[in-house]
Write a protein that holds these residues in place. Structure first.
Motif, PDB file in Angstrom:
ATOM      1  N   TYR A  50      20.935   5.129   5.836  1.00  0.00           N
ATOM      2  CA  TYR A  50      19.588   5.580   6.086  1.00  0.00           C
ATOM      3  C   TYR A  50      18.990   5.426   7.519  1.00  0.00           C
ATOM      4  N   LYS A  51      18.016   6.449   7.750  1.00  0.00           N
ATOM      5  CA  LYS A  51      17.497   6.343   8.870  1.00  0.00           C
ATOM      6  C   LYS A  51      15.991   6.812   8.649  1.00  0.00           C
ATOM      7  N   ALA A  52      14.834   5.964   9.093  1.00  0.00           N
ATOM      8  CA  ALA A  52      13.502   6.056   8.786  1.00  0.00           C
ATOM      9  C   ALA A  52      12.826   6.471  10.239  1.00  0.00           C
ATOM     10  N   THR A  53      11.793   7.512  10.005  1.00  0.00           N
ATOM     11  CA  THR A  53      11.115   7.865  11.085  1.00  0.00           C
ATOM     12  C   THR A  53       9.433   7.899  10.613  1.00  0.00           C
ATOM     13  N   LYS A  54       8.633   7.323  11.267  1.00  0.00           N
ATOM     14  CA  LYS A  54       7.129   7.324  10.849  1.00  0.00           C
ATOM     15  C   LYS A  54       6.539   8.426  11.657  1.00  0.00           C
ATOM     16  N   HIS A  55       6.012   9.211  10.909  1.00  0.00           N
ATOM     17  CA  HIS A  55       4.952  10.492  11.194  1.00  0.00           C
ATOM     18  C   HIS A  55       3.660   9.886  10.981  1.00  0.00           C
ATOM     19  N   GLU A  56       2.698  11.011  11.457  1.00  0.00           N
ATOM     20  CA  GLU A  56       1.137  10.547  11.155  1.00  0.00           C
ATOM     21  C   GLU A  56       0.984  10.208   9.855  1.00  0.00           C
ATOM     22  N   LYS A  57       1.389  11.116   8.846  1.00  0.00           N
ATOM     23  CA  LYS A  57       0.895  10.807   7.430  1.00  0.00           C
ATOM     24  C   LYS A  57       1.826  10.437   6.678  1.00  0.00           C
ATOM     25  N   TRP A  59       6.184   8.682   5.986  1.00  0.00           N
ATOM     26  CA  TRP A  59       7.465   8.452   6.615  1.00  0.00           C
ATOM     27  C   TRP A  59       8.415   9.152   6.118  1.00  0.00           C
ATOM     28  N   ILE A  60       9.622   9.550   6.851  1.00  0.00           N
ATOM     29  CA  ILE A  60      10.476  10.372   6.492  1.00  0.00           C
ATOM     30  C   ILE A  60      11.827   9.700   6.615  1.00  0.00           C
ATOM     31  N   VAL A  61      12.591   9.390   5.398  1.00  0.00           N
ATOM     32  CA  VAL A  61      13.884   8.468   5.417  1.00  0.00           C
ATOM     33  C   VAL A  61      14.773   9.579   5.193  1.00  0.00           C
ATOM     34  N   ILE A  62      15.883   9.762   6.023  1.00  0.00           N
ATOM     35  CA  ILE A  62      17.206  10.467   5.758  1.00  0.00           C
ATOM     36  C   ILE A  62      18.282   9.538   5.231  1.00  0.00           C
ATOM     37  N   GLY A  63      18.703   9.882   4.102  1.00  0.00           N
ATOM     38  CA  GLY A  63      19.967   9.522   3.673  1.00  0.00           C
ATOM     39  C   GLY A  63      21.133  10.196   3.580  1.00  0.00           C
ATOM     40  N   SER A  64      22.172   9.696   4.391  1.00  0.00           N
ATOM     41  CA  SER A  64      23.324  10.418   4.421  1.00  0.00           C
ATOM     42  C   SER A  64      24.551   9.646   3.574  1.00  0.00           C
ATOM     43  N   VAL A  84      13.716  11.490   2.072  1.00  0.00           N
ATOM     44  CA  VAL A  84      12.731  11.356   1.097  1.00  0.00           C
ATOM     45  C   VAL A  84      11.289  10.987   1.838  1.00  0.00           C
ATOM     46  N   HIS A  85      10.384  11.740   1.366  1.00  0.00           N
ATOM     47  CA  HIS A  85       9.055  11.761   2.063  1.00  0.00           C
ATOM     48  C   HIS A  85       8.297  10.686   1.409  1.00  0.00           C
ATOM     49  N   ILE A  86       7.866   9.722   1.977  1.00  0.00           N
ATOM     50  CA  ILE A  86       6.901   8.471   1.468  1.00  0.00           C
ATOM     51  C   ILE A  86       5.702   8.519   2.162  1.00  0.00           C
TER      52      ILE A  86
END
Length: 99
Positions: A50-57, A59-64, A84-86
């Motif tokens: 998994y790799k998580a990125t925080k955006h303004e509104k 979190w987006i986590v990419i699961g490979s 996954v959009h959280i």
């Protein structure tokens, strides 16, 4: 930060209960929530990273999806990923798959 979905093992359930009780979401808590959201999809493979990125509104986590290991390095499934959009309050809004 990256981690393998299988690395947390039996402690994942307790970790996620703690993460849902907290008001602020950290990167580790978001990845644990994504791991729960993708548990059925990751179960078909050796594991997930998994790799998580925080955006303004959100979190987006990419699961490979990991299909095997070669020389102690993961081999990923071509096109095998999910995003996954959280939301910032800890709710899974949507899951977008790459295949």
């Amino acid at each position: 930060m990256k981690y393998s979905g299988r690395a947390l093992g039996f402690s994942l359930g307790l970790f996620c209960v703690v993460s849902l009780a907290s008001e602020s979401l950290t990167e580790q808590r978001v990845m644990a929530l994504a791991n729960l959201a993708l548990a059925d999809r990751c179960a078909r493979y050796v594991g997930c990273s998994y790799k998580a990125t925080k955006h303004e509104k959100e979190w987006i986590v990419i699961g490979s999806y990991i299909i095997a290991y070669e020389n102690h390095k993961p081999l990923y499934r071509p096109g095998g990923w999910s995003a996954v959009h959280i939301s910032l309050d800890g709710k899974v809004d949507k899951i977008v798959s790459g295949y």
